[in-house]
Design a protein around this motif. Structure first.
Motif, PDB file in Angstrom:
ATOM      1  N   ARG A 128       1.304 -11.811  -4.601  1.00  9.87           N
ATOM      2  CA  ARG A 128      -0.046 -11.961  -5.527  1.00  9.87           C
ATOM      3  C   ARG A 128      -1.536 -10.998  -4.610  1.00  9.87           C
ATOM      4  O   ARG A 128      -1.889 -10.520  -5.747  1.00  9.87           O
ATOM      5  N   SER A 129      -1.251 -11.306  -3.439  1.00 10.76           N
ATOM      6  CA  SER A 129      -2.426 -10.717  -2.822  1.00 10.76           C
ATOM      7  C   SER A 129      -3.123  -8.937  -2.787  1.00 10.76           C
ATOM      8  O   SER A 129      -3.577  -8.264  -2.435  1.00 10.76           O
ATOM      9  N   TYR A 130      -1.392  -8.880  -1.961  1.00 10.14           N
ATOM     10  CA  TYR A 130      -1.205  -7.535  -1.093  1.00 10.14           C
ATOM     11  C   TYR A 130      -0.145  -6.891  -1.679  1.00 10.14           C
ATOM     12  O   TYR A 130      -0.171  -5.419  -1.834  1.00 10.14           O
ATOM     13  N   GLY A 131       0.448  -7.175  -2.816  1.00 11.71           N
ATOM     14  CA  GLY A 131       0.800  -5.646  -2.887  1.00 11.71           C
ATOM     15  C   GLY A 131       2.550  -5.258  -2.763  1.00 11.71           C
ATOM     16  O   GLY A 131       2.583  -5.840  -1.153  1.00 11.71           O
ATOM     17  N   GLU A 132       3.164  -4.599  -2.583  1.00 12.06           N
ATOM     18  CA  GLU A 132       4.035  -3.944  -2.140  1.00 12.06           C
ATOM     19  C   GLU A 132       3.341  -2.853  -0.938  1.00 12.06           C
ATOM     20  O   GLU A 132       3.347  -2.090  -1.278  1.00 12.06           O
ATOM     21  N   LEU A 133       4.500  -2.674   0.309  1.00 12.21           N
ATOM     22  CA  LEU A 133       3.228  -2.166   1.506  1.00 12.21           C
ATOM     23  C   LEU A 133       3.602  -0.790   1.338  1.00 12.21           C
ATOM     24  O   LEU A 133       5.919  -0.236   1.268  1.00 12.21           O
ATOM     25  N   VAL A 134       3.127   0.441   1.436  1.00 13.24           N
ATOM     26  CA  VAL A 134       3.839   1.895   1.148  1.00 13.24           C
ATOM     27  C   VAL A 134       3.994   2.503   2.571  1.00 13.24           C
ATOM     28  O   VAL A 134       2.825   2.947   2.860  1.00 13.24           O
ATOM     29  N   PRO A 135       4.665   3.003   2.878  1.00 13.45           N
ATOM     30  CA  PRO A 135       5.102   4.169   4.446  1.00 13.45           C
ATOM     31  C   PRO A 135       3.563   4.487   4.290  1.00 13.45           C
ATOM     32  O   PRO A 135       4.249   5.818   3.678  1.00 13.45           O
ATOM     33  N   VAL A 136       3.332   5.306   5.294  1.00 16.99           N
ATOM     34  CA  VAL A 136       2.570   6.674   5.928  1.00 16.99           C
ATOM     35  C   VAL A 136       3.352   7.798   6.099  1.00 16.99           C
ATOM     36  O   VAL A 136       4.202   7.368   7.568  1.00 16.99           O
ATOM     37  N   PRO A 137       3.695   8.473   5.905  1.00 18.37           N
ATOM     38  CA  PRO A 137       4.859   9.752   6.266  1.00 18.37           C
ATOM     39  C   PRO A 137       4.087  10.084   8.367  1.00 18.37           C
ATOM     40  O   PRO A 137       2.865  10.122   8.546  1.00 18.37           O
ATOM     41  N   ALA A 138       4.768   9.878   9.223  1.00 21.21           N
ATOM     42  CA  ALA A 138       4.865  10.412  10.536  1.00 21.21           C
ATOM     43  C   ALA A 138       3.510  11.307  10.527  1.00 21.21           C
ATOM     44  O   ALA A 138       2.731  11.033  11.548  1.00 21.21           O
ATOM     45  N   ALA A 139       4.191  12.356   9.713  1.00 25.27           N
ATOM     46  CA  ALA A 139       3.674  13.626  10.179  1.00 25.27           C
ATOM     47  C   ALA A 139       2.138  13.527   9.961  1.00 25.27           C
ATOM     48  O   ALA A 139       1.471  14.258  10.358  1.00 25.27           O
ATOM     49  N   ARG A 140       1.886  12.639   8.709  1.00 21.34           N
ATOM     50  CA  ARG A 140      -0.039  12.345   8.310  1.00 21.34           C
ATOM     51  C   ARG A 140      -0.563  11.278   9.261  1.00 21.34           C
ATOM     52  O   ARG A 140      -1.764  11.039   8.604  1.00 21.34           O
TER      53      ARG A 140
END
Length: 316
Positions: A128-140
């Motif tokens: 409800r509060s956060y939503g699904e976490l999206v990973p950040v590409p390691a190269a960035r």
């Protein structure tokens, strides 16, 4: 760029700094900051996934393309500060994530971060509060280091390691405005508790890495620069830095006393002790709010601070 063109949830603070109300929990509870320098930009803290449209709307209102953002800098990886990092980065093709080295891996692979937060809040509240976490590409993604200086179109942003609230916390010094972006290290200051234009602040011992002496040391380190203002995530810019620092140190010591004195029914006793401590401090500040109003306004912080103090107690 005129602040009049900004959305209602954004505020021009001068020096190319804009506060964006992320909409998390309630109005004016959780801020992200946008720094703009010569057409280049950086975000400090992001709020949650549900905050990302507001951040992008602020860019659009200022006439800045998504490619203008060079950095996304969460102060630490707690989800009200960094939950939206991965989703935001998807819309900012030129941006590099700058994260404390202890937290970086959790944004590249948020599996453990999600599991830890779910253990505290539960799966329904997480969705409800956060939503699904999206990973950040390691190269960035890039780890910060103590005394690291980033250049934003020639504008230096200095990062220092600031444990106390979390071991994966850094704060950002902006010499242009003589202000620190403090995340949670310099506590919380809600505008509803201002009296005659004077702010009140409380420390945050959110689980699980509260360390009172480290927090006081981090506060002292920031004060050594003689800042003119502080940009708090919760919420907004505050001044009177020395007075607020003295108040925070007093309340940190008081919170430790509350935790140590609690025995049976420890959690509820800590919560009540914290409420009594904060209410006394607020009344000295001039607040006329009732105990019930204070309890309602500080309910989330009372719960989280009590949990964090319990974890700290088990270690000490």
């Amino acid at each position: 760029m005129n602040s009049a063109i900004l959305p209602d949830h954004s505020e021009d603070l001068g020096h190319g700094i804009f506060a964006i109300d992320t909409g998390f929990t309630r109005p004016r509870f959780d801020a992200a900051y946008l720094i703009v320098e010569q057409g280049r930009a950086a975000f400090i803290d992001t709020g949650t996934n549900f905050s990302v449209p507001r951040l992008l709307e602020a860019l659009d209102a200022l006439g800045l393309p998504r490619t203008a953002v060079d950095y996304v800098i969460p102060t630490h990886v707690h989800l009200d500060h960094a939950g939206g990092v991965g989703l935001l980065m998807q819309s900012l093709p030129q941006a590099t994530l700058i994260c404390h080295p202890r937290g970086l891996r959790h944004l590249v692979d948020p599996t453990q971060l999600w599991a830890s937060a779910t253990a505290v809040y539960g799966p329904e509240e997480m969705a409800r509060s956060y939503g699904e976490l999206v990973p950040v590409p390691a190269a960035r993604a890039r780890a910060s280091s103590d005394e690291m200086v980033l250049e934003l179109a020639g504008r230096p942003l200095r990062l220092i390691d600031t444990p106390g609230h979390a071991k994966h916390h850094h704060c950002i010094w902006d010499a242009r405005s003589r202000g620190w972006f403090t995340g949670d290290t310099f506590g919380l200051s809600y505008r509803e508790l201002d009296i005659a234009g004077q702010a009140w602040a409380l420390p945050t011992s959110t689980p699980v890495q509260f360390e009172p002496e480290a927090m006081k040391a981090s506060i002292a380190r920031m004060l050594a620069t003689e800042p003119e203002c502080l940009y708090l995530t919760h919420y907004g810019r505050v001044r009177e830095v020395a007075r607020l620092a003295a108040l925070l140190n007093e309340l940190i010591d008081g919170m430790v006393r509350v935790a140590r004195q609690a025995q049976a029914e420890r959690h509820e006793r800590i919560k009540q002790g914290l409420l009594d401590l904060y209410a006394t401090s607020l009344r000295a500040h001039g607040s006329t709010l009732s105990q019930a109003q204070m309890t309602e306004l500080l309910a989330l912080d009372l719960e989280l601070n009590a949990q964090g103090l319990e974890v700290w107690l088990t270690k000490n």
